[in-house]
Design a protein around this motif. Structure first.
Motif: not given
Length: 734
Positions: A145-158
């Motif tokens: 929703q809203g402006p699309e920004t490339p990339g995934c916002p989630y990253a695995v920490v463990s």
């Protein structure tokens, strides 16, 4: 992406407009932050909310909970009123960066399926500045929703060291494979509120099962740290000497392997290895990292495998002994793990000088022992004795201040002879600066008095359920049912304690001012305790141990304090009868201009002398009187002494030759001198006339009044009279 637009009350300016350091131990109205209002709001109030954490800048609050039946982790912008979903599904235990951009959490949802193939829980970090885009590898993201920004916002920490993929998990029992139900319960967990550094780069977490996080097999119950920039996952809880992970000690249960107790580097709480999601009764798990990312602390077990102990302790202490451990990870891989407190202090200079090899613990501990620590620990018990409250140590921003709760005997308090049932848990704070012994560094903040499970006993000895440390280390917030502190020491109440024990209340200790403030109360007034509908039962507590305030969290300035509570009378309009997230601002009093009045300067010293005479008289043994006279200027100084004496009176009568005596005033002595220059101290000596000289030898001498006269041109004469006494001692020369 789901968004909820919230309308903030004007009173939020109390929290958000304060940009200066705390100036008072007074808190403002309690605000409900897990709620929505206004025409654009989708939901009026969260179904429930818990585990809130305030961003360092005080603008955001992240919390776990549910809106309209949708569970997950949420972030609220306190300036714009927007609530965003951080992660949907079975996500919990959030931490947030100082600017609110990053939120870490634990979930067993596979948010990045291409990198997360296991079925167990993992720790993730969400970048709130990024949106998901169609066709990206982040398939689990909600629709953008809203402006699309490339990339995934989630990253695995463990994630596995050097990579971005989640690890493979193996059940830590000696035999057997994971069952389908077990696979979703064991993995990696991050502590809520304190798992991530302020810049969002470093995240600390613990493992509850075996894994390949370090490449080689990694046992369960280890503390690890993820560098989100370099993708490095490194071991924090290193084994003393080897530098590898602490190996598990497993005590098999006669029932099933699920009930087996596993002892690793980190204390898991309770009797079982922690599983996901954390149960309501035992939510505490994980490790804390300082805001600057330099330090990690955890509640350790198998202490003798991780930190320096006395020589005889190293091989004899039980693996069940628990103590808070502390490590400066920012100083390099060779930095040792240090004990925060405990039953011995082998690094103390006095202990080293003594050459001792053994320190006595438990009932045999002695405060006079140079190697003794602050606490008299039981080998099978350690620091932690309660399963009701938070046992994970909390850190200040630079990691130098550590807070923890302990039910162990404190040697300095004379508790060594008390029975176990007489020992209750209290809040401690420790300064980890170099050069301090553990005894000198440890301070007890609360001390209780009273026993029992009745309301009266809880008022004095209720559990310290949760706590937090401000970034500068000067404030400690804690939650408890306890309302009375009969042995509080130097702390002073700012607000009156609740009239009676009830739900858990939130307190704030200001170490700079040595004050204690009760922060939570009903919206009807400070005298009203936290409450929700309950049935009164005389002589008993109507609430559960974890009812009331929990999860305190400070902003960086310490002027905003977040917490959760299932009380329904803290903020007007709270109507879901469940736990909610709240924020309370510190009241910052505006500087007041004080008008100052300065009196006129004193007059300059007089350039002319005072026009007066000062005279003192001294009687001498030879019958003279010395006059010391201070005169204002040059002139003539004279003195005359007069007194009443007997004289022979002559009368006209037929008896002319006969006379009679009478009293008459006569001048008996006089002196005179001329004074030149500026005047000042002068001396005149009065000597009796020959006719009256014999009177000075009489008993008591001759009393007279001397009139001193000073005259000079242009001024009226000055005169002063003083009493004098002429007294001559036999044999004295004139």
């Amino acid at each position: 992406m789901r968004r909820l637009v919230l309308v903030l009350a004007a009173t939020f300016c109390l929290a958000l407009c304060a940009a200066t350091a705390a100036e008072a131990d007074v808190f403002g109205p309690i605000e409900l932050v897990s709620a929505a209002a206004g025409s654009q709001a989708v939901y009026e109030q969260a179904d429930h909310a818990y585990e809130p954490v305030v961003s360092g800048d005080g603008r955001y609050v992240a919390f776990a909970g549910s809106f309209g039946g949708v569970s997950g982790v949420w972030r609220r912008d306190l300036e714009t009123g927007v609530v965003e979903q951080v992660a949907a599904g079975n996500a919990t235990l959030p931490s947030i960066s100082a600017d609110g951009q990053y939120v870490s959490f634990t979930t067993n949802e596979r948010l990045v399926p291409s990198e997360d193939r296991n079925q167990g829980p993992d720790v993730y970090r969400r970048d709130m500045a990024l949106e998901c885009t169609p066709g990206s590898s982040c398939e689990a993201c909600p629709e953008p929703q809203g402006p699309e920004t490339p990339g995934c916002p989630y990253a695995v920490v463990s994630a596995v060291n050097g990579g971005e993929e989640a690890p493979e998990y193996t059940f830590p029992a000696p035999t057997g494979e994971l069952s389908a139900s077990e696979e979703t319960r064991f993995g990696s967990l991050a502590d809520g509120r304190t798992a991530m550094s302020a810049d969002g780069r470093y995240v600390a977490f613990v493992t509850t099962t075996g894994s390949n996080l370090l490449g080689a097999p990694t046992p369960a119950l280890q503390v690890l740290l993820r560098d989100m920039k370099t993708h490095e996952t490194k071991l924090v809880s290193e084994e003393l000497g080897s530098g590898g992970p602490v190996q598990l000690t497993v005590e098999e249960s006669e029932a099933t392997r699920e009930n087996s107790q596993r002892y690793g580097a980190v204390y898991p709480g309770g009797k079982l290895t922690p599983t996901f999601p954390p149960s309501v009764e035992k939510p505490w798990v994980g490790a804390s990292i300082s805001a600057d990312g330099s330090t990690v602390t955890w509640m350790g077990q198998n202490i003798n495998h991780q930190a320096l102990l006395m020589p005889t302790e190293q091989g004899t202490l039980s693996h069940k002994l628990t103590e808070p451990l502390w490590r400066r990870i920012g100083e390099g891989p060779s930095t040792p793990t240090r004990r925060v407190t405990g039953g011995s202090d082998p690094t103390s200079p006095a202990c080293i000088a003594s050459g001792e090899q053994e320190v006595l613990g438990g009932r045999n501990a002695s405060p006079s022992d140079p190697c003794a620590g602050p606490l008299g620990l039981e080998p099978q018990r350690g620091i932690t004795s309660s399963e009701e409250g938070n046992f994970v140590p909390e850190l200040s921003g630079n990691g130098e201040v550590v807070a923890f709760v302990s039910g162990a005997r404190q040697l300095a308090s004379g508790e060594i002879d008390r029975e176990p049932e007489e020992i209750h848990e209290d809040l401690y704070v420790v300064n980890m600066a170099e050069g301090l012994t553990r005894v000198a560094a440890t301070r007890r903040l609360t001390e209780k008095d009273g026993l029992g499970t009745t309301t009266e006993g809880i008022e004095k000895s209720g559990t310290i359920t949760d706590y937090a440390v401000s970034e500068d280390g000067t404030q400690i917030a804690f939650t408890t049912e306890r309302t009375l502190y009969p042995l509080l020491g130097s702390l002073t109440y700012v607000t009156a304690p609740a009239a009676r024990a009830g739900m858990g209340e939130l307190f704030d200790i200001d170490l700079a001012d040595e004050t204690l403030t009760r922060v939570t109360h009903g919206f009807a007034g400070a005298e009203q305790p936290s409450e929700r509908p309950h049935v009164e039962s005389p002589g008993s507590d109507p609430y559960e141990p974890r009812d009331g305030a929990l999860y305190p969290s400070f902003s960086q300035s310490g002027n905003e304090l977040g917490f959760s509570s299932n009380a329904d009378n803290l903020a007007f309009g709270d109507g879901n009868k469940e736990s909610d997230a709240f924020l309370v601002p510190r009241v910052i009093f505006a500087p007041q201009t004080v008008r100052q009045f300065v009196s006129a300067p004193p007059p300059p010293p007089a350039i002319v002398p005072h026009w007066r005479l000062d005279v003192t008289a001294t009687s001498k043994r030879n019958g003279t009187v010395v006059l010391n006279v201070v005169v204002p200027t040059s002139g003539t100084l004279s003195a005359t002494a007069r007194t009443a004496v007997r004289v022979l009176a002559r009368v006209s009568s037929i008896r002319a030759r006969r006379g009679r005596e009478a009293l008459a005033t006569r001048a008996v002595a006089s002196a005179k001198t001329s004074i030149k220059g500026d005047g000042g101290l002068q001396t005149l000596t009065l000597t009796l006339s020959h006719a009256y000289l014999s009177l000075a030898a009489h008993r008591g001498g001759l009393a007279a009044a001397a009139t001193v006269t000073f005259s000079t041109a242009g001024h009226a004469a000055l005169r002063v009279s003083v009493p004098v006494s002429f007294h001559r001692t036999a044999g004295a020369r004139r």
